[in-house]
Design a protein around this motif. Structure first.
Motif, PDB file in Angstrom:
ATOM      1  N   TYR A  12      75.390  34.912 150.697  1.00  8.91           N
ATOM      2  CA  TYR A  12      75.225  33.682 149.914  1.00  8.91           C
ATOM      3  C   TYR A  12      74.118  32.833 150.530  1.00  8.91           C
ATOM      4  O   TYR A  12      74.103  32.582 151.741  1.00  8.91           O
ATOM      5  N   GLY A  13      73.185  32.381 149.700  1.00  7.02           N
ATOM      6  CA  GLY A  13      72.023  31.667 150.196  1.00  7.02           C
ATOM      7  C   GLY A  13      72.339  30.429 151.006  1.00  7.02           C
ATOM      8  O   GLY A  13      71.656  30.115 151.988  1.00  7.02           O
ATOM      9  N   LYS A  14      73.382  29.688 150.615  1.00  3.70           N
ATOM     10  CA  LYS A  14      73.723  28.463 151.341  1.00  3.70           C
ATOM     11  C   LYS A  14      74.337  28.754 152.706  1.00  3.70           C
ATOM     12  O   LYS A  14      74.532  27.826 153.495  1.00  3.70           O
ATOM     13  N   ASN A  15      74.632  30.018 152.985  1.00  3.06           N
ATOM     14  CA  ASN A  15      75.196  30.372 154.299  1.00  3.06           C
ATOM     15  C   ASN A  15      74.144  30.869 155.276  1.00  3.06           C
ATOM     16  O   ASN A  15      74.475  31.414 156.329  1.00  3.06           O
TER      17      ASN A  15
ATOM     18  N   CYS B 133      69.435  36.246 156.194  1.00  2.00           N
ATOM     19  CA  CYS B 133      68.690  35.096 155.677  1.00  2.00           C
ATOM     20  C   CYS B 133      68.187  35.355 154.260  1.00  2.00           C
ATOM     21  O   CYS B 133      67.044  35.041 153.904  1.00  2.00           O
ATOM     22  N   VAL B 134      69.067  35.936 153.444  1.00  2.98           N
ATOM     23  CA  VAL B 134      68.717  36.286 152.074  1.00  2.98           C
ATOM     24  C   VAL B 134      69.121  35.168 151.126  1.00  2.98           C
ATOM     25  O   VAL B 134      70.198  34.594 151.253  1.00  2.98           O
ATOM     26  N   SER B 135      68.231  34.866 150.177  1.00  2.94           N
ATOM     27  CA  SER B 135      68.517  33.852 149.169  1.00  2.94           C
ATOM     28  C   SER B 135      68.094  34.396 147.815  1.00  2.94           C
ATOM     29  O   SER B 135      66.897  34.471 147.514  1.00  2.94           O
ATOM     30  N   LEU B 136      69.071  34.801 147.028  1.00  4.77           N
ATOM     31  CA  LEU B 136      68.833  35.312 145.684  1.00  4.77           C
ATOM     32  C   LEU B 136      69.567  34.397 144.707  1.00  4.77           C
ATOM     33  O   LEU B 136      70.795  34.435 144.640  1.00  4.77           O
ATOM     34  N   PRO B 137      68.860  33.568 143.968  1.00  6.21           N
ATOM     35  CA  PRO B 137      69.526  32.613 143.068  1.00  6.21           C
ATOM     36  C   PRO B 137      70.524  33.261 142.121  1.00  6.21           C
ATOM     37  O   PRO B 137      71.592  32.688 141.863  1.00  6.21           O
ATOM     38  N   GLU B 138      70.203  34.442 141.608  1.00  5.15           N
ATOM     39  CA  GLU B 138      71.126  35.098 140.682  1.00  5.15           C
ATOM     40  C   GLU B 138      72.418  35.490 141.392  1.00  5.15           C
ATOM     41  O   GLU B 138      73.516  35.337 140.848  1.00  5.15           O
ATOM     42  N   PHE B 139      72.286  36.001 142.614  1.00  2.00           N
ATOM     43  CA  PHE B 139      73.466  36.337 143.411  1.00  2.00           C
ATOM     44  C   PHE B 139      74.286  35.080 143.684  1.00  2.00           C
ATOM     45  O   PHE B 139      75.520  35.078 143.545  1.00  2.00           O
TER      46      PHE B 139
ATOM     47  N   ALA C   1      68.129  43.874 150.072  1.00  3.96           N
ATOM     48  CA  ALA C   1      68.156  42.836 151.098  1.00  3.96           C
ATOM     49  C   ALA C   1      69.017  43.258 152.282  1.00  3.96           C
ATOM     50  O   ALA C   1      68.780  42.828 153.413  1.00  3.96           O
ATOM     51  N   GLN C   2      70.033  44.074 152.025  1.00  6.87           N
ATOM     52  CA  GLN C   2      70.909  44.585 153.073  1.00  6.87           C
ATOM     53  C   GLN C   2      71.258  46.033 152.720  1.00  6.87           C
ATOM     54  O   GLN C   2      71.110  46.452 151.581  1.00  6.87           O
ATOM     55  N   ARG C   3      71.730  46.761 153.684  1.00  5.63           N
ATOM     56  CA  ARG C   3      72.265  48.100 153.426  1.00  5.63           C
ATOM     57  C   ARG C   3      73.695  48.127 153.940  1.00  5.63           C
ATOM     58  O   ARG C   3      73.961  47.766 155.096  1.00  5.63           O
ATOM     59  N   ILE C   4      74.640  48.526 153.094  1.00  4.07           N
ATOM     60  CA  ILE C   4      76.034  48.619 153.498  1.00  4.07           C
ATOM     61  C   ILE C   4      76.204  49.810 154.442  1.00  4.07           C
ATOM     62  O   ILE C   4      75.692  50.903 154.175  1.00  4.07           O
TER      63      ILE C   4
ATOM     64  N   LEU D   9      58.967  42.114 156.613  1.00  5.23           N
ATOM     65  CA  LEU D   9      60.109  42.723 155.927  1.00  5.23           C
ATOM     66  C   LEU D   9      60.650  41.879 154.783  1.00  5.23           C
ATOM     67  O   LEU D   9      61.318  42.401 153.887  1.00  5.23           O
ATOM     68  N   GLY D  10      60.405  40.577 154.814  1.00  7.01           N
ATOM     69  CA  GLY D  10      61.015  39.691 153.839  1.00  7.01           C
ATOM     70  C   GLY D  10      60.215  39.558 152.558  1.00  7.01           C
ATOM     71  O   GLY D  10      59.158  40.167 152.384  1.00  7.01           O
ATOM     72  N   GLY D  11      60.758  38.758 151.653  1.00  9.01           N
ATOM     73  CA  GLY D  11      60.069  38.508 150.396  1.00  9.01           C
ATOM     74  C   GLY D  11      60.595  39.357 149.256  1.00  9.01           C
ATOM     75  O   GLY D  11      61.289  40.358 149.462  1.00  9.01           O
ATOM     76  N   LEU D  12      60.244  38.953 148.040  1.00  7.18           N
ATOM     77  CA  LEU D  12      60.758  39.624 146.840  1.00  7.18           C
ATOM     78  C   LEU D  12      59.665  40.302 146.031  1.00  7.18           C
ATOM     79  O   LEU D  12      59.896  40.705 144.887  1.00  7.18           O
TER      80      LEU D  12
END
Length: 610
Positions: free
Chosen positions: A520-523, A531-537, A569-572, A363-366
């Motif tokens: 937030y990636g650092k969280n 476990c999402v990490s998007l540098p732009e976000f 990455a997520q669905r609200i 499921l992961g990856g960009l």
């Protein structure tokens, strides 16, 4: 980013406006001896229930709502919330007054009330132990101790001068030096705390009202800590209650703290008639009135409702699965109203999200095909159907990550991800997720595509699994269900071990930052369960933290929400209604949008028989 000098006076005014106006917060009203005699009547016993088991009562380590409810009753924070004020408003708790904020917004001077004491404990060796500024310094330092691995460290990371450096040193040496001098955390005297920041933090007073920042005593931690430095089984605080009995996962008994400070009921009801009635009933009473609180853990919905109907429970949260038995059109059915049952109903300041593990190999990856898979699943899920089946309509679908009742919410925002199973199937076809001979789709390389959906073992979890099975059936994707106890789910998702889950988040504090940090990636390993990490976000989020609430920050939130949609990455999901039932004998109940418990602000009418 430094704040321009022209904005300094505005910063101070905005922060003080956020904290609100406090009337008689620092003084003690003159009370009659009769009022004092009624303090914490042991004959007044409030009974309530938790729908899942607690995990433990260390403010730095507890992560779940129900453990934090006990923490809120046992410990004190520098600040709290006005019980009735709307919108939510900060008031002093252990602090004597609202903070004094320097013109540049970088220094907070907080003066403590004198004469506050921890409840007696063998850790204090028979001595009376006063709560002082050093205890808050110690408690804030614990959030950054790598050994404790607090999921709340994000509240302080990168903010307080010298604290991150101390944490980094501990990561290298394996030991956190609690005796080290932290320039940003200083006690100029036993009752004065100074916090110095790298940059202005507009949410700091609300953070200091959150349970994780509760004051703990170093002696208690050193006596009872486990190998990780956590003290989950020996809560010793200075709050209105003390834990006197704990049968893990079954029963908790709290008794009023006889040494609790003189604190009298005085809340602002505003123009709300129901709140004005509560104020008339409660104003001037010493807090707490109720001498004992008994909490039972009852996992099944129907069993909790039956206990309330048999008058074995005074307070009961009515989840959506039971709503049709009690409510009609959002109001009590006649058979409940005629018995004097009380209903407090609000939209919870919460966000339920659907996450797919961005570190999972399936499921992961960009890459485009991975984004397409997640987006197709998101488009095939009908949020309204889930609300109808699982919550019996007791929720509202959300489009934006910041829910109603929270600063930064945008009711006009519309997500780019909407229910469209036909388009979802076309997307999967386009990116090579073909159907095999058995009718189920495979991965683009031809290997089996199986999604493992994790849910709680209780009845609600089974309903959620059924709804999501329909979602995957619409896409011809095979789904397996992984049922686990709530506590196990929390541990696994913190380590990025789950593939997909429905994850609710209730406001720690009523500001949009508390929700945007979930992505937030650092969280990751803290609150970022997907476990999402998007540098732009991440870059936009860090920019947003430097801004006060307002149009400029809102614009960043919009960009961040669109990014999350683009990468799927997520669905609200939704925000649930908070329906709280109270027996007729309960006086003063009003569900607060942020506080975990209202017990200290209630009373019981002993003339109303059980």
């Amino acid at each position: 980013m430094k704040l321009p000098l022209s904005a300094v006076p505005v910063l101070r005014r905005q922060t003080l406006l956020l904290l609100g106006t406090l009337i008689l917060a620092c003084g003690t009203p003159v009370q009659s001896m009769a009022a004092q005699d009624r303090f914490a009547d042991p004959a007044k016993v409030l009974r309530t229930v938790f729908p899942v088991a607690e995990t433990g009562f260390d403010p730095a380590a507890a992560r779940d709502l129900y453990s934090n409810a006990i923490i809120e009753a046992v410990f004190e924070r520098l600040y709290g919330y006005d019980y009735l004020a709307s919108p939510a408003r900060i008031i002093p708790e252990a602090a004597a007054a609202l903070p004094e904020i320097s013109d540049d917004g970088l220094t907070y001077t907080i003066r403590l009330r004198k004469g506050l004491h921890f409840t007696p404990d063998p850790a204090f060796k028979g001595k009376e132990r006063e709560l002082q500024a050093k205890d808050f310094i110690y408690s804030l330092m614990r959030l950054m101790d790598p050994a404790i691995a607090s999921s709340h460290r994000w509240l302080l990371e990168g903010k307080i001068i010298g604290l991150d450096e101390l944490a980094e040193k501990a990561r290298k040496t394996g030991k956190f030096d609690y005796d080290a001098i932290v320039p940003g955390l200083q006690a100029s005297d036993p009752y004065t705390l100074k916090i110095r920041l790298h940059r202005p933090d507009y949410n700091l007073p609300m953070i200091l009202a959150y349970t994780a920042t509760s004051a703990v005593a170093r002696e208690v931690v050193e006596k009872y800590r486990d190998g990780q430095g956590q003290v989950m089984a020996n809560p010793v605080g200075s709050g209105p209650y003390r834990l006197t009995e704990w049968v893990r996962g079954s029963r908790m008994v709290l008794e009023a703290n006889p040494g609790y400070r003189e604190h009298y009921w005085d809340s602002d009801p505003g123009a709300d008639p129901e709140k004005q009635k509560i104020a008339r009933q409660m104003k001037g009473k010493r807090i707490p009135q109720i001498g004992k609180v008994i909490v039972q853990v009852i996992l099944e919905d129907q069993s909790r409702l039956l206990a309330f109907q048999k008058d074995e429970t005074d307070l009961f949260q009515l989840y959506g699965g039971l709503a049709p038995q009690v409510l009609q059109d959002g109001k009590l059915k006649p058979e409940f109203a005629s018995k004097g049952v009380q209903l407090s109903r609000i939209i919870s300041p919460e966000l339920t999200i659907y996450y797919w593990n961005m570190q999972d190999p399936v499921l992961g990856g960009l890459s485009k095909e991975k984004i397409a898979l997640r987006r197709a699943i998101a488009m095939a899920h009908q949020v309204e159907e889930e609300i109808r089946i699982v919550d019996n309509g007791q929720a509202i679908p959300l489009q934006f990550p910041v829910p109603p009742g929270v600063v930064g919410h945008d009711p006009q925002y519309k997500s780019s991800i909407q229910y469209n199973p036909a388009a979802a199937n076309a997307l999967l076809d386009r990116f090579g997720y073909k159907k095999g001979a058995d009718g189920y789709r495979t991965l683009p390389d031809g290997s089996p595509l199986v999604i493992r959906f994790t849910s709680q073992t209780e009845s609600r979890g089974h309903l959620q699994a059924e709804v999501w099975k329909k979602t995957y059936d619409r896409l011809s994707i095979r789904m397996e269900t992984d049922f686990r106890p709530f506590s196990e789910i929390l541990k696994a998702e913190k380590q990025c071990q789950l593939k997909q889950r429905i994850s609710p988040w209730m406001a720690d504090y009523p500001d949009g930052d508390n929700f945007m940090q979930l992505f937030y990636g650092k969280n990751i390993h803290l609150n970022n369960n997907g476990c999402v990490s998007l540098p732009e976000f991440d870059k936009l989020y860090e920019q947003s933290q430097r801004l006060p609430a307002g149009p400029e920050r809102d614009a960043l939130y919009h960009k961040m929400a669109r990014l999350m949609e683009a990468y799927s990455a997520q669905r609200i999901g939704f925000a649930r209604y908070f329906n709280m039932l109270a027996q007729p004998r309960v006086i003063g109940y009003q569900k607060h949008p942020v506080m975990h418990i209202e017990w200290p602000y209630l009373d019981l009418d002993l003339d109303t028989k059980r």
